[in-house]
Design a protein around this motif. Structure first.
Motif, mmCIF file in Angstrom:
data_model
loop_
_atom_site.group_PDB
_atom_site.id
_atom_site.type_symbol
_atom_site.label_atom_id
_atom_site.label_comp_id
_atom_site.label_asym_id
_atom_site.label_seq_id
_atom_site.Cartn_x
_atom_site.Cartn_y
_atom_site.Cartn_z
ATOM 1 N N GLY A 29 32.705 11.237 75.526
ATOM 2 C CA GLY A 29 33.163 12.408 74.811
ATOM 3 C C GLY A 29 34.457 12.167 74.069
ATOM 4 N N LYS A 30 34.611 12.888 72.968
ATOM 5 C CA LYS A 30 35.836 12.831 72.186
ATOM 6 C C LYS A 30 36.629 14.118 72.377
ATOM 7 C CE LYS A 30 34.136 9.734 68.547
ATOM 8 N NZ LYS A 30 33.948 9.539 67.078
ATOM 9 N N ALA A 31 37.954 13.990 72.275
ATOM 10 C CA ALA A 31 38.827 15.147 72.434
ATOM 11 C C ALA A 31 40.043 14.974 71.543
ATOM 12 C CB ALA A 31 39.244 15.317 73.895
ATOM 13 N N PHE A 32 40.826 16.052 71.407
ATOM 14 C CA PHE A 32 42.022 15.965 70.573
ATOM 15 C C PHE A 32 43.064 16.967 71.050
ATOM 16 C CE2 PHE A 32 40.068 19.637 68.721
ATOM 17 C CZ PHE A 32 41.065 20.344 68.055
ATOM 18 N N ASN A 35 58.185 17.124 62.618
ATOM 19 C CA ASN A 35 57.547 16.365 61.551
ATOM 20 C C ASN A 35 56.274 17.102 61.125
ATOM 21 O OD1 ASN A 35 56.250 14.566 59.877
ATOM 22 N ND2 ASN A 35 56.118 12.907 61.376
ATOM 23 N N PRO A 36 56.286 17.817 60.002
ATOM 24 C CA PRO A 36 55.118 18.613 59.580
ATOM 25 C C PRO A 36 53.926 17.768 59.149
ATOM 26 C CG PRO A 36 56.820 18.645 57.891
ATOM 27 C CD PRO A 36 57.423 17.962 59.075
ATOM 28 N N ASN A 37 54.090 16.455 59.058
ATOM 29 C CA ASN A 37 52.994 15.578 58.637
ATOM 30 C C ASN A 37 52.220 14.980 59.812
ATOM 31 O OD1 ASN A 37 53.652 15.843 55.819
ATOM 32 N ND2 ASN A 37 55.370 14.444 56.165
ATOM 33 N N LEU A 38 52.504 15.415 61.013
ATOM 34 C CA LEU A 38 51.814 14.872 62.179
ATOM 35 C C LEU A 38 50.314 15.149 62.134
ATOM 36 C CD1 LEU A 38 54.255 15.829 65.079
ATOM 37 C CD2 LEU A 38 53.809 13.539 64.192
ATOM 38 N N LYS A 39 49.555 14.217 62.674
ATOM 39 C CA LYS A 39 48.116 14.376 62.845
ATOM 40 C C LYS A 39 47.809 14.697 64.310
ATOM 41 C CE LYS A 39 47.129 10.858 59.320
ATOM 42 N NZ LYS A 39 46.470 9.543 59.075
ATOM 43 N N ASN A 96 46.777 7.909 67.959
ATOM 44 C CA ASN A 96 47.662 8.847 67.248
ATOM 45 C C ASN A 96 48.542 9.646 68.208
ATOM 46 O OD1 ASN A 96 46.850 8.187 64.645
ATOM 47 N ND2 ASN A 96 45.215 9.724 64.629
ATOM 48 N N MET A 97 48.869 9.048 69.352
ATOM 49 C CA MET A 97 49.720 9.756 70.304
ATOM 50 C C MET A 97 51.084 10.029 69.685
ATOM 51 S SD MET A 97 48.961 8.221 74.090
ATOM 52 C CE MET A 97 50.111 9.380 74.841
ATOM 53 N N ILE A 98 51.582 11.218 69.958
ATOM 54 C CA ILE A 98 52.852 11.653 69.387
ATOM 55 C C ILE A 98 53.983 11.231 70.303
ATOM 56 C CG2 ILE A 98 54.184 13.667 68.682
ATOM 57 C CD1 ILE A 98 51.481 15.037 68.090
ATOM 58 N N SER A 99 54.972 10.525 69.741
ATOM 59 C CA SER A 99 56.087 10.031 70.540
ATOM 60 C C SER A 99 57.341 9.982 69.683
ATOM 61 C CB SER A 99 55.780 8.630 71.091
ATOM 62 O OG SER A 99 55.626 7.708 70.024
ATOM 63 N N GLY A 100 58.476 9.807 70.367
ATOM 64 C CA GLY A 100 59.754 9.661 69.671
ATOM 65 C C GLY A 100 60.289 10.975 69.145
ATOM 66 N N TRP A 101 61.470 10.895 68.548
ATOM 67 C CA TRP A 101 62.096 12.078 67.937
ATOM 68 C C TRP A 101 62.953 11.623 66.781
ATOM 69 C CZ3 TRP A 101 60.615 16.811 68.341
ATOM 70 C CH2 TRP A 101 61.416 17.846 67.879
ATOM 71 N N PRO A 102 62.633 12.019 65.539
ATOM 72 C CA PRO A 102 61.549 12.933 65.170
ATOM 73 C C PRO A 102 60.171 12.412 65.592
ATOM 74 C CG PRO A 102 63.026 12.558 63.318
ATOM 75 C CD PRO A 102 63.388 11.559 64.363
ATOM 76 N N ALA A 103 59.273 13.308 65.908
ATOM 77 C CA ALA A 103 57.971 12.943 66.432
ATOM 78 C C ALA A 103 57.152 12.179 65.400
ATOM 79 C CB ALA A 103 57.223 14.204 66.867
ATOM 80 N N GLN A 104 56.440 11.143 65.875
ATOM 81 C CA GLN A 104 55.598 10.321 65.016
ATOM 82 C C GLN A 104 54.279 10.032 65.727
ATOM 83 O OE1 GLN A 104 56.566 9.395 61.939
ATOM 84 N NE2 GLN A 104 58.643 10.232 62.141
ATOM 85 N N ASN A 105 53.209 9.792 64.926
ATOM 86 C CA ASN A 105 51.921 9.357 65.480
ATOM 87 C C ASN A 105 51.929 7.842 65.641
ATOM 88 O OD1 ASN A 105 50.824 11.902 63.503
ATOM 89 N ND2 ASN A 105 50.042 11.832 65.608
ATOM 90 N N THR A 106 52.730 7.344 66.566
ATOM 91 C CA THR A 106 52.920 5.894 66.660
ATOM 92 C C THR A 106 52.417 5.289 67.957
ATOM 93 O OG1 THR A 106 55.157 6.268 67.494
ATOM 94 C CG2 THR A 106 54.908 5.907 65.123
ATOM 95 N N ALA A 107 52.043 6.087 68.931
ATOM 96 C CA ALA A 107 51.687 5.560 70.249
ATOM 97 C C ALA A 107 50.176 5.532 70.457
ATOM 98 C CB ALA A 107 52.361 6.371 71.352
ATOM 99 N N LYS A 108 49.749 4.625 71.340
ATOM 100 C CA LYS A 108 48.361 4.540 71.773
ATOM 101 C C LYS A 108 48.348 4.310 73.277
ATOM 102 C CE LYS A 108 46.391 2.608 67.507
ATOM 103 N NZ LYS A 108 45.521 1.540 66.938
ATOM 104 N N ALA A 109 47.296 4.778 73.915
ATOM 105 C CA ALA A 109 47.198 4.610 75.359
ATOM 106 C C ALA A 109 45.761 4.334 75.756
ATOM 107 C CB ALA A 109 47.715 5.834 76.085
ATOM 108 N N GLU A 110 45.597 3.632 76.867
ATOM 109 C CA GLU A 110 44.290 3.461 77.485
ATOM 110 C C GLU A 110 44.454 3.692 78.975
ATOM 111 O OE1 GLU A 110 40.383 0.553 77.633
ATOM 112 O OE2 GLU A 110 42.281 -0.243 76.886
#
Length: 609
Positions: free
Chosen positions: A402-405, A424-428, A459-473
């Motif tokens: 399954g996929k989630a968001f 950051n208004p450009n976050l995904k 596209n995990m959100i991390s840092g400040w200002p927030a960015q889509n820079t993280a990934k996890a497994e």
């Protein structure tokens, strides 16, 4: 204390239980217990193809639990992070995902803060709770945003035919006092439950670096009303209200004192109507509120308010003798208010979903899909497929993907830049894909279960200002079983997981690799006694005290032992006593915040039978 011997003991206990012919399901003591949350409609635990745990009112009272976090600790895959005792910030991590990756419902209504993206579990009054269902694994294909780790649904108490008044009085360590009164009842058509209560405690010294030793207290008042009526034509209507408000103190050493005045509200109205002989239509509207006023040394400093309005329309259709179709639409509008000047203060989301289940004899198939349209981040599609196969009458193999968001919060998107970064208004949206296999076994009197999962989050959100820079497994295995041994009720579960940051290879913070718990209880005529053993391995955390430099450190693992007993004084009166952390273990679930040492609680209950 290292957890490995403890986990090994739990693993051994599980193996022993799994070959015992009197095993009971870890999901429930009732083989045909009906759950709603897993598929957004009533199905038995055996019919669902996703791991689900049910906590009943009977369980809550048996364990003499006092808050929601205490009962959730017994669920496979759940670890709790608490910031200093009763009433302090409490985060629930499910299957190694973030606390913001858990969707929480109360009587079908989504709750939580749209600014920080989490739920104030510490303020939910457990005495008003009838039942909790915990679904583990992604369910965005049915519920939309946030259901990456799973869904937790809390049901408030209902009334039954007749008149059932109840009274509960508690007193314990740290000047703890609580009282709750309930008036419930009904007839064959109408039922009601009205409950009011309050709780207060001096608390403990929440922060480890507070040399003053000052206690950080907590107080809460709560009320709940739930009513329903069944019409002769099969239409059912019900409405519910749950409110809690109070104050929680916390310090920032050496001299600053903070107080959080909070309000939590949930309102729900629902109609269930049969249309013909094969279709049931459910319509529900609701509203939730999460409000917090913050004070520093008695002076007001900030306010954060989330008002969320939701509505849903759903049709469940029986197709032939083996097929079931569910289609529906959700609408949600979040509004934020307070002292922070967000550039955008509201947003709407529309969701369209469908699921289909089909029974092919020994094989069951479930397919679900959803499309969300959010006025901030646009359209997002999710889906899931699950298959169950009966290897034999007593053994079932399950597999799913399954996929989630998760949609970004208002803080992550629009928090004003105060010189230290901002939103950051450009976050995904964050995205995940989970693959899972499981095996359920049962005999004449019970069940056991094993599940293995692999959840990848992009596209995990991390840092400040927030960015889509993280990934996890996150990979893991869950085991659960319960049984009767020589008259003792024994239940145990073990979770072994590996939550990792894919870019750095480091473990995700505050996620233990091993978690285990054992409950042992027995009834002796009018006396019932029990114990709970709980343990977690060490976990990483990031020390940012020298910000912007961040140093990775570890919190040690721990194990705790609780003892409990209750005695039926008379037909309608029961007295209970519980000793928590009986070994007076010094441990932390959140770095820099204390947990209570050895503590006691006495409960007196009146409930006419």
């Amino acid at each position: 204390m290292k957890l490995r011997p403890f986990a090994a003991a739990c693993g051994t206990a599980f193996i022993c239980l799994s070959v015992c012919p009197s095993v009971l399901a870890e999901e429930s003591t009732q083989l045909e217990d009906v759950v709603i949350t897993a598929d957004r409609k009533a199905r038995t635990v055996d019919e669902t193809l996703t791991p689900v745990t049910v906590i009943t009112r009977k369980d809550i009272e048996k364990y003499q639990a006092t808050d929601v976090a205490e009962v959730l600790r017994r669920v496979p895959g759940v670890n709790i992070v608490n910031s200093g005792g009763v009433g302090k910030v409490t985060s629930v991590f499910l299957r190694g995902t973030n606390s913001s990756h858990v969707l929480v419902l109360v009587d079908g209504i989504k709750i939580g803060s749209a600014t920080v993206g989490s739920v104030a579990f510490q303020h939910i009054p457990l005495e008003q709770v009838e039942r909790i269902e915990i679904v583990r694994g992604p369910r965005s294909s049915l519920y939309g945003s946030e259901a990456i780790g799973g869904v937790i649904q809390i049901f408030t108490r209902k009334g039954n035919e007749g008149f059932q008044p109840r009274l509960m009085l508690q007193a314990g360590s740290n000047n703890t006092q609580a009282v709750n009164a309930t008036f419930a009842g009904g007839d064959k058509a109408t039922w009601y439950n009205v409950s009011i209560g309050s709780e207060r405690t001096s608390g403990i010294n929440a922060q480890t670096n507070d040399a003053t030793g000052e206690r950080d207290g907590y107080e809460r008042k709560q009320a709940a009303v739930r009513v329903g009526h069944n019409f002769v034509n099969g239409v059912k209507v019900e409405a519910s209200v749950l409110q809690a408000d109070g104050s929680s103190a916390y310090d920032s050493p050496p001299v600053v004192s903070y107080t959080d005045d909070f309000v939590q509200e949930v309102l729900s109205g629902k109609v269930i109507a049969p249309v013909g002989s094969k279709t049931i239509v459910t319509a529900q509207i609701g509203k939730s509120k999460d409000a917090s006023d913050n004070f520093r040394d008695g002076a007001f400093i900030s306010r954060f308010v989330t008002n969320r309005e939701t509505g849903s329309l759903q049709a469940d259709v029986q197709l032939g003798t083996a097929g079931n179709l569910t289609v529906g639409v959700d609408q949600q509008e979040d509004k934020v208010d307070g002292t922070t000047n967000y550039t955008i203060k509201s947003r709407k989301n529309d969701g369209l979903f469908a699921s289909y289940q089909h029974d092919f004899g020994k094989t069951d198939v479930e397919v679900s899909a959803r499309r969300d349209d959010n006025e901030q981040f646009g359209k997002h599609n999710t889906g899931a497929i699950a298959i169950g196969y009966d290897v034999s009458d007593n053994l079932r193999l399950k597999a799913s993907q399954g996929k989630a968001f998760r949609a970004p919060t208002f803080n992550e998107l629009y928090f004003p830049n105060n010189g230290f970064g901002g939103g950051n208004p450009n976050l995904k949206p964050e995205q995940s894909k989970n693959t899972e296999v499981g095996l359920d076994g049962k005999w004449a009197n019970g069940k056991w279960s094993v599940s293995a999962f692999d959840n990848k989050i992009d596209n995990m959100i991390s840092g400040w200002p927030a960015q889509n820079t993280a990934k996890a497994e996150i990979k893991g295995v869950e085991l659960g079983a319960s049984t009767q041994l020589a008259g003792w009720d024994v239940s145990t579960n073990l979770t072994v997981q590996s939550p990792k940051d894919k870019l750095t290879g480091k473990p995700l913070t505050y996620r233990p690799k091993q978690m285990a718990s054992i409950d042992v209880d027995r009834q002796f005529n009018r006396v019932r006694i029990g114990t709970t053993l709980r343990g977690e391995s060490k976990r990483d955390w990031d020390d940012s005290s020298m910000w912007p430099a961040i140093e990775r450190k570890q919190l040690p693992g721990y194990g705790t032992v609780d003892l409990r007993a209750d005695y039926a004084l008379a037909k309608d009166w029961t007295v209970g006593a519980k000793i928590g952390n009986v070994l007076d273990k010094d441990y932390q679930t959140n770095s820099g915040y204390n947990q209570d040492g050895i503590n006691g609680l006495v409960t007196l209950k009146y409930a006419p039978k």
